[in-house]
Design a protein around this motif. Structure first.
Motif, short mmCIF file in Angstrom:
data_model
loop_
_atom_site.label_atom_id
_atom_site.label_comp_id
_atom_site.label_asym_id
_atom_site.label_seq_id
_atom_site.Cartn_x
_atom_site.Cartn_y
_atom_site.Cartn_z
N CYS A 339 39.95 37.89 35.30
CA CYS A 339 39.46 37.53 36.63
C CYS A 339 39.54 38.72 37.58
O CYS A 339 40.14 39.75 37.22
CB CYS A 339 40.26 36.34 37.15
SG CYS A 339 41.93 36.80 37.63
N PRO A 340 39.01 38.62 38.82
CA PRO A 340 39.06 39.76 39.75
C PRO A 340 40.49 40.22 40.07
O PRO A 340 40.70 41.37 40.45
CB PRO A 340 38.36 39.23 41.00
CG PRO A 340 37.49 38.13 40.51
CD PRO A 340 38.19 37.53 39.35
N ALA A 341 41.48 39.32 39.91
CA ALA A 341 42.87 39.72 40.17
C ALA A 341 43.50 40.37 38.93
O ALA A 341 44.68 40.72 38.93
CB ALA A 341 43.70 38.51 40.59
N LYS A 343 43.90 38.93 35.93
CA LYS A 343 44.64 38.00 35.06
C LYS A 343 43.72 37.49 33.94
O LYS A 343 42.56 37.16 34.19
CB LYS A 343 45.17 36.82 35.87
CG LYS A 343 46.22 37.27 36.86
CD LYS A 343 46.83 36.12 37.58
CE LYS A 343 47.82 36.63 38.60
NZ LYS A 343 48.28 35.60 39.51
N TRP A 365 42.03 29.36 34.10
CA TRP A 365 43.24 30.12 34.44
C TRP A 365 44.29 29.10 34.91
O TRP A 365 44.45 28.86 36.10
CB TRP A 365 42.93 31.12 35.55
CG TRP A 365 42.20 32.35 35.07
CD1 TRP A 365 42.76 33.55 34.81
CD2 TRP A 365 40.81 32.48 34.79
NE1 TRP A 365 41.79 34.44 34.37
CE2 TRP A 365 40.59 33.80 34.35
CE3 TRP A 365 39.71 31.62 34.83
CZ2 TRP A 365 39.33 34.28 33.99
CZ3 TRP A 365 38.46 32.09 34.46
CH2 TRP A 365 38.29 33.41 34.05
N CYS A 368 47.75 30.18 37.02
CA CYS A 368 47.69 31.60 37.43
C CYS A 368 47.35 31.75 38.91
O CYS A 368 47.60 32.80 39.50
CB CYS A 368 46.61 32.33 36.64
SG CYS A 368 46.88 32.33 34.87
N CYS A 369 46.73 30.74 39.50
CA CYS A 369 46.08 30.95 40.79
C CYS A 369 46.95 30.60 42.00
O CYS A 369 46.57 30.94 43.13
CB CYS A 369 44.79 30.13 40.85
SG CYS A 369 43.68 30.52 39.49
N CYS A 372 47.96 33.60 44.21
CA CYS A 372 46.98 34.71 44.20
C CYS A 372 46.44 35.01 45.61
O CYS A 372 46.13 34.10 46.37
CB CYS A 372 45.83 34.35 43.26
SG CYS A 372 44.58 35.62 43.23
N LEU A 374 43.60 36.35 46.21
CA LEU A 374 42.14 36.21 46.25
C LEU A 374 41.68 34.76 46.19
O LEU A 374 40.50 34.49 45.99
CB LEU A 374 41.52 37.00 45.08
CG LEU A 374 41.86 38.48 45.02
CD1 LEU A 374 41.32 39.10 43.74
CD2 LEU A 374 41.29 39.20 46.23
N LYS A 375 42.62 33.86 46.37
CA LYS A 375 42.35 32.43 46.26
C LYS A 375 41.16 32.00 47.14
O LYS A 375 40.28 31.25 46.71
CB LYS A 375 43.59 31.65 46.72
CG LYS A 375 44.10 30.65 45.74
CD LYS A 375 45.47 30.25 46.19
CE LYS A 375 45.68 28.79 46.01
NZ LYS A 375 47.03 28.39 46.41
N CYS A 378 37.94 32.96 45.63
CA CYS A 378 37.74 32.59 44.22
C CYS A 378 37.69 31.07 43.99
O CYS A 378 37.05 30.61 43.05
CB CYS A 378 38.85 33.20 43.38
SG CYS A 378 38.53 33.18 41.63
N LEU A 379 38.35 30.33 44.85
CA LEU A 379 38.43 28.87 44.62
C LEU A 379 37.77 28.10 45.75
O LEU A 379 37.81 28.50 46.91
CB LEU A 379 39.90 28.43 44.55
CG LEU A 379 40.77 29.06 43.47
CD1 LEU A 379 42.19 28.50 43.56
CD2 LEU A 379 40.21 28.80 42.09
N ARG A 386 41.01 28.24 38.77
CA ARG A 386 39.62 28.63 38.60
C ARG A 386 39.11 28.23 37.21
O ARG A 386 39.84 28.32 36.21
CB ARG A 386 39.47 30.14 38.81
CG ARG A 386 38.07 30.69 38.60
CD ARG A 386 37.13 30.20 39.68
NE ARG A 386 35.75 30.32 39.30
CZ ARG A 386 34.88 31.16 39.82
NH1 ARG A 386 35.25 31.98 40.77
NH2 ARG A 386 33.63 31.16 39.43
S1 SF4 Z 1 42.33 32.67 42.09
FE1 SF4 Z 1 42.96 32.65 39.97
S2 SF4 Z 1 41.16 33.22 38.81
FE2 SF4 Z 1 40.78 33.74 40.95
S3 SF4 Z 1 41.34 35.87 41.13
FE3 SF4 Z 1 43.15 34.69 41.67
S4 SF4 Z 1 44.27 34.43 39.76
FE4 SF4 Z 1 42.27 35.14 39.23
#
Ligand code: SF4
Length: 485
Positions: A339-341, A343, A365, A368-369, A372, A374-375, A378-379, A386
């Motif tokens: 993913c962009p992070a 993971k 994932w 994992c999120c 994060c 970038l949540k 990304c979500l 995600r």
């Molecule tokens: S929200 Fe989840 S899938 Fe999206 S970048 Fe962050 S860890 Fe990765």
């Protein structure tokens, strides 16, 4: 006769003028191998000759013959790089509203049925005849009245079809009756209680005018007028490897000119082009340059399996308001995605659609999120983790998206642009934009003749230029050297 047809399209002449040129124009006589005093033919012979070509399925004969000769003369290399694009053809058809179309189809069916001798007619026949054969609609009527007339036409069409369905098969299978059934199905819906209602929209490929059912409606987002009624043509030509010098005519040869119905897709068009090239004995191209309409993961995978490269921009994935699939690094073969992070996915599931057989992969994932950064990007709101779904040929799209960012790709794609010039040449020089005839078969013949005419003209220009270059070479050798003063 075939050569006269090709010349006719080269000069954009109607039949009568072409027949006159065969009689009086010495250039035509020379080109056709006729004696100066040899009488030509009646203009209707051209019509009959075209009909014979169509009856024997030989529409491509002229185009094929020219390609064969060019290949034999060394003007068409065996393995080539090609470019491909489609353009629209405006059908020989007048615009009709849905009401016009239904009423006119009814009129044609009734007139056809009226010619059958001793056919017992139902009680409503006189009324139908009066409504659809003897009367014309008043278009100044209000919208309500026109809507009523449409409903009435739907009911009458259903009654006519119900009556005809009880008649012998040779009447039921008649062309006008089948067309009426098609127009009825495309414009009306029969409810459970037996009433007939106009459908909201006509399906793709619906009849627009019963006098030319092959001319269909379509639209292109890249066109100014956007929509047209008619056909579509796919044009493929070879691509020169080296740039031309000033004044040098093109070496490119049109290798396929395939007519499609207007709503057909570009991908179906490309498959038809390759099939036709195979039938003409041409080798598969090394590369095909095309626009985004032809390029997708599955089509690139298919091209690769068939041994050529499909070069063109791949469309980005659908926008969902969060990171699209381009932001992830997916490896379908290893069933993993990053993913962009940074993971790696925790789960991957392979899914097959029951109806279409389409295979997709779903990456997740899990766990994992939560923390994060970038949540937000990304979500979606309320999502806890995600999920990413890609098709089985995603690797091809991903590689292409990466390639599209490079300068080499942009430079290489310049090869595609020339196809627009070829379309313009065919439209302005040979009348490709408008169909001369009704029906897709005849339009196909027209397009092959245009393709043959264009190839011959290009070939002649090339031969003349090469001869001139050879003469210049001889003259420069023969000329005495200039002595400096
Ligand atoms: S929200 Fe989840 S899938 Fe999206 S970048 Fe962050 S860890 Fe990765």
């Amino acid at each position: 006769m075939l050569a006269a047809l090709v010349l006719q399209f080269m000069e954009r002449m109607p039949d009568r003028q072409a027949a006159e040129a065969c009689s009086f124009d010495l250039r035509w006589k020379l080109a056709l191998g006729m004696e100066a005093d040899e009488p030509a033919f009646h203009p209707t012979s051209l019509v009959k000759f075209r009909e014979r070509l169509l009856a024997h399925g030989l529409e491509q004969l002229g185009f094929e013959a020219v390609l064969e000769q060019m290949s034999a003369a060394g003007y068409l290399p065996k393995r080539t790089r090609q470019r491909l694009d489609s353009t629209h053809i405006i059908g020989l058809v007048s615009h009709m509203t849905r009401l016009d179309c239904v009423r006119e189809t009814l009129r044609l069916a009734l007139e056809d049925l009226a010619q059958i001798e001793n056919l017992p007619r139902p009680a409503a026949w006189a009324l139908w005849w009066e409504r659809y054969v003897e009367s014309r609609i008043d278009y100044k009527s209000s919208g309500d009245i026109l809507r009523l007339k449409m409903s009435q036409a739907g009911l009458d069409a259903r009654d006519v079809l119900n009556w005809v369905n009880g008649l012998p098969p040779e009447i039921r299978q008649g062309e006008a009756v089948r067309l009426l059934q098609r127009v009825f199905d495309e414009n009306f819906e029969t409810r459970h209680d037996g009433t007939v209602e106009q459908s909201r929209a006509r399906p793709a490929g619906a009849v627009q005018n019963p006098h030319n059912p092959d001319a269909q409606w379509s639209y292109k987002s890249t066109m100014k007028n956007k929509e047209w009624v008619g056909h579509k043509v796919q044009v493929a030509e070879t691509v020169e490897a080296a740039p031309r010098s000033t004044g040098e005519p093109t070496k490119n040869v049109i290798t396929a000119i395939v007519t499609q119905s207007a709503p057909e897709s570009e991908k179906a068009g490309m498959a038809a082009v390759l099939k036709e090239q195979r039938q003409l004995g041409l080798e598969k191209p090394e590369v095909i340059y095309a626009d985004a309409g032809y390029v997708s993961g599955p089509s690139m995978a298919k091209a690769s399996a068939e041994g050529f490269t499909l070069m063109g921009p791949a469309l980005p994935s659908a926008k969902r308001g969060v990171y699209p699939s381009e932001a992830f690094e997916v490896n379908v073969e290893r069933r993993s995605a990053v993913c962009p992070a940074g993971k790696t996915s925790t789960q991957c599931a392979r899914m097959k659609a029951a109806k279409t057989g389409r295979i997709t992969y779903r990456f997740e994932w899990v766990g994992c999120c939560d923390g994060c950064n970038l949540k937000a990007e990304c979500l979606h709101k309320g999502e806890r983790g995600r999920m990413l779904r890609v098709n089985e040929h995603h690797t091809f799209s991903q590689t292409r998206w990466q390639l599209m960012r490079t300068a080499e790709f942009k430079k290489d794609m310049h090869h595609r642009n020339g196809i627009e010039g070829t379309h313009s040449e065919l439209v302005r020089g040979y009348g490709l934009r408008k169909a001369r005839y009704r029906g897709e078969k005849k339009v196909r013949l027209q397009n092959y003749l245009i393709g043959a005419a264009c190839n011959i003209k290009r070939w002649c220009r090339r031969v003349t230029w090469e001869a001139k270059q050879a003469m210049v070479g001889i003259e420069s050798i023969a000329k005495p050297m200039a002595v400096p003063a």
